[in-house]
Design a protein around this motif. Sequence first.
Motif, PDB file in Angstrom:
ATOM      1  N   CYS A   1      -9.408  -2.735   8.845  1.00  0.00           N
ATOM      2  CA  CYS A   1      -8.984  -1.407   9.305  1.00  0.00           C
ATOM      3  C   CYS A   1     -10.046  -0.759  10.186  1.00  0.00           C
ATOM      4  O   CYS A   1      -9.725   0.072  11.032  1.00  0.00           O
ATOM      5  CB  CYS A   1      -8.681  -0.508   8.114  1.00  0.00           C
TER       6      CYS A   1
ATOM      7  N   GLN B   1      -1.701  -6.314   5.807  1.00  0.00           N
ATOM      8  CA  GLN B   1      -1.511  -5.578   4.554  1.00  0.00           C
ATOM      9  C   GLN B   1      -0.320  -6.135   3.786  1.00  0.00           C
ATOM     10  O   GLN B   1      -0.374  -6.262   2.561  1.00  0.00           O
ATOM     11  CB  GLN B   1      -1.323  -4.083   4.819  1.00  0.00           C
TER      12      GLN B   1
ATOM     13  N   VAL C   1      -3.097  -4.927  11.494  1.00  0.00           N
ATOM     14  CA  VAL C   1      -3.571  -4.662  10.142  1.00  0.00           C
ATOM     15  C   VAL C   1      -2.368  -4.446   9.225  1.00  0.00           C
ATOM     16  O   VAL C   1      -2.381  -4.863   8.066  1.00  0.00           O
ATOM     17  CB  VAL C   1      -4.522  -3.447  10.120  1.00  0.00           C
ATOM     18  N   GLU C   2      -1.324  -3.845   9.760  1.00  0.00           N
ATOM     19  CA  GLU C   2      -0.115  -3.618   8.975  1.00  0.00           C
ATOM     20  C   GLU C   2       0.475  -4.948   8.481  1.00  0.00           C
ATOM     21  O   GLU C   2       0.868  -5.072   7.322  1.00  0.00           O
ATOM     22  CB  GLU C   2       0.903  -2.862   9.826  1.00  0.00           C
TER      23      GLU C   2
ATOM     24  N   LEU D   1      -3.184   1.409  14.349  1.00  0.00           N
ATOM     25  CA  LEU D   1      -3.578   0.155  13.712  1.00  0.00           C
ATOM     26  C   LEU D   1      -4.305  -0.715  14.718  1.00  0.00           C
ATOM     27  O   LEU D   1      -3.881  -0.865  15.864  1.00  0.00           O
ATOM     28  CB  LEU D   1      -2.352  -0.584  13.173  1.00  0.00           C
TER      29      LEU D   1
END
Length: 129
Positions: A93, A15, A11-12, A3
């Motif tokens: 991403c 999300q 990014v996690e 990531l």
Amino acid sequence: MELLATRNGSVESLQRVFDHLCDQWTGCNWKTAVGPLRLNLKNVRARQARLISEATSGDESAAWNLAMEFLASIENDALAARKSAETAMALMCLGKTDEAIAMVDRAVELEAKYRDPVVWTLLRDAVGG
């Protein structure tokens, strides 16, 4: 896949924010006073307004037809905003933070056409815009 780090986290984590926000704005979810009848369209969908317009006549039918057009515009812009936010997530991403911020800004602008933006500004803040 590793990531990529963003300005304000992974990014996690973005999300998770996105997933939480996805269905927060899909239509008119605030009080209104639309048209000469000052219709409150909160949580009314365009298809519902169309049905009421067809079931009534005269000024009431015209008012609900106007409401249907207003609601359809909101629903279309809410969908476009979500798609912009989805694109922003894809760009994040890829490590394209500036482009992602531009896409989130587009989502915020669409929401701002109708009210103070309260949904997509949260993602913009999380992205770092």
